[in-house]
Design an enzyme around this catalytic site. Structure first.
Site, PDB file in Angstrom:
ATOM      1  N   GLY A  12       0.783  -1.236   0.000  1.00 20.24           N
ATOM      2  CA  GLY A  12       0.000   0.000   0.000  1.00 20.24           C
ATOM      3  C   GLY A  12       0.814   1.284   0.000  1.00 20.24           C
ATOM      4  CB  SER A  13       4.335   2.183  -0.647  1.00 13.30           C
ATOM      5  OG  SER A  13       4.604   1.795  -1.970  1.00 13.30           O
ATOM      6  CB  ILE A  88      -6.285 -10.047 -14.439  1.00 11.16           C
ATOM      7  CG1 ILE A  88      -4.751 -10.080 -14.534  1.00 11.16           C
ATOM      8  CG2 ILE A  88      -6.910  -9.660 -15.783  1.00 11.16           C
ATOM      9  CD1 ILE A  88      -4.212 -11.138 -15.464  1.00 11.16           C
ATOM     10  CG  LEU A  89      -9.916  -5.628 -11.897  1.00  9.38           C
ATOM     11  CD1 LEU A  89      -9.741  -4.139 -11.683  1.00  9.38           C
ATOM     12  CD2 LEU A  89     -10.941  -6.206 -10.917  1.00  9.38           C
ATOM     13  CG  HIS A 105       2.699  -1.750 -15.522  1.00  6.61           C
ATOM     14  ND1 HIS A 105       2.287  -2.986 -15.053  1.00  6.61           N
ATOM     15  CD2 HIS A 105       3.765  -1.976 -16.320  1.00  6.61           C
ATOM     16  CE1 HIS A 105       3.073  -3.918 -15.580  1.00  6.61           C
ATOM     17  NE2 HIS A 105       3.967  -3.338 -16.349  1.00  6.61           N
ATOM     18  CG  ASP A 141      -0.129  -4.326 -17.036  1.00  7.42           C
ATOM     19  OD1 ASP A 141      -0.801  -3.775 -16.155  1.00  7.42           O
ATOM     20  OD2 ASP A 141       0.529  -5.363 -16.829  1.00  7.42           O
ATOM     21  CD  GLN A 169      11.428   9.155  -9.868  1.00 10.17           C
ATOM     22  OE1 GLN A 169      10.774  10.084 -10.342  1.00 10.17           O
ATOM     23  NE2 GLN A 169      12.387   9.337  -8.966  1.00 10.17           N
ATOM     24  CD  GLU A 170       5.638   1.941  -8.818  1.00  6.35           C
ATOM     25  OE1 GLU A 170       4.524   1.687  -8.335  1.00  6.35           O
ATOM     26  OE2 GLU A 170       6.526   1.086  -8.961  1.00  6.35           O
TER      27      GLU A 170
HETATM   28  C1  GRF Z   1       4.032  -1.212  -7.210  1.00  2.19           C
HETATM   29  O1  GRF Z   1       5.316  -1.320  -7.768  1.00  2.19           O
HETATM   30  C2  GRF Z   1       2.990  -1.181  -8.288  1.00  2.19           C
HETATM   31  O2  GRF Z   1       3.373  -0.448  -9.401  1.00  2.19           O
HETATM   32  C3  GRF Z   1       2.904  -2.649  -8.626  1.00  2.19           C
HETATM   33  O3  GRF Z   1       2.950  -3.307  -7.384  1.00  2.19           O
HETATM   34  C4  GRF Z   1       3.656  -2.487  -6.460  1.00  2.19           C
HETATM   35  C5  GRF Z   1       2.736  -2.220  -5.327  1.00  2.19           C
HETATM   36  O4  GRF Z   1       3.350  -1.506  -4.301  1.00  2.19           O
HETATM   37  N1  GRF Z   1       1.762  -2.942  -9.443  1.00  2.19           N
HETATM   38  P1  GRF Z   1       2.493  -0.813  -3.162  1.00  2.19           P
HETATM   39  O5  GRF Z   1       1.503  -1.840  -2.663  1.00  2.19           O
HETATM   40  O6  GRF Z   1       1.834   0.392  -3.742  1.00  2.19           O
HETATM   41  O7  GRF Z   1       3.505  -0.465  -2.103  1.00  2.19           O
END
Ligand code: GRF
Length: 213
Positions: A12-13, A88-89, A105, A141, A169-170
């Site tokens: 959940g980051s 997968i939805l 992603h 994706d 970066q996410e």
């Molecule tokens: C992230 O790298 C996301 O892009 C991928 O799974 C990871 C989940 O990390 N699909 P978090 O649960 O948001 O920490």
């Protein structure tokens, strides 16, 4: 104010980055397909309602997706954000939230869809990797790209070291994309490409700080 529902499966980051971002939105609920997702406790600590829809309790994908949609719809969200949601939805779910379903992603799509993206990147020897926020279409994706961040690959990178730099970066780009959506600035053109209204040039294509060479 826009209402958001976040779907998670684990740590959940990305969800936490969203909660910390001061978005012009209300996070109405965090829903996990796993009761043991660590992110549920984080959401609860922010006072966000949490729900669990255990995929294992359903006979098939359609039944799980239908229940998930039922729970999501209780909160009437403007946007549904997939944040490390590892199921997968199906097409019915994706179509139901068309234009309102967003995913992060960990690769520069269309490269490396699916899982183990960092291992795939290292195996291919790419020099630039990264992450992508996109609107979700029935193809896995794939879908209109809102923002990407590029992350240089280092010669001594491991899957973990690369994943950690991509994750930083996410946490930058996902809240930014959602902010644009909440501000009604995301347009999808006839080709299915996104344009962000009134964004400064390059704001949708971040590059992580280059390494010393
Ligand atoms: C992230 O790298 C996301 O892009 C991928 O799974 C990871 C989940 O990390 N699909 P978090 O649960 O948001 O920490």
């Amino acid at each position: 104010m826009r209402k958001l529902v976040i779907l998670i499966s684990g740590r959940g980051s990305n969800m936490e980055a969203m909660l910390e971002a001061g978005l012009p939105a209300r996070i109405a609920a965090v829903i996990s397909n796993r009761a043991d997702a660590a992110g549920l406790a984080i959401a609860a600590s922010y006072g966000i309602p949490t729900r669990v829809v255990e995929h294992r309790q359903f006979a098939n994908r359609e039944a799980f997706d239908a229940k998930l949609a039922e729970v999501v719809d209780e909160y009437a969200p403007d946007y549904v954000l997939l944040a490390g949601f590892m199921r997968i939805l199906g097409e019915a779910f994706v179509t139901r939230y068309s234009g309102r379903l967003v995913n992060i992603h960990p690769s520069l799509l269309p490269a490396f869809p699916g899982v183990h993206t960092h291992a795939q990147a290292l195996a291919e020897g790419v020099k630039v990797h990264g992450c992508t926020v996109h609107l979700v279409t029935p193809r896995l994706d794939h879908g209109p790209i809102i923002i990407q961040a590029a992350v240089p690959v280092q010669a001594d990178d491991t899957e973990d070291s690369l994943a950690a730099r991509v994750l930083q970066q996410e946490h930058r780009i996902y809240p930014q994309a959602v902010r644009w959506l909440c501000e009604d600035r995301v347009e999808v053109d006839a080709r299915g490409c996104v344009r962000v209204r009134e964004a400064s040039p390059g704001a949708d294509s971040l590059v992580a700080p280059a390494v010393e060479i």
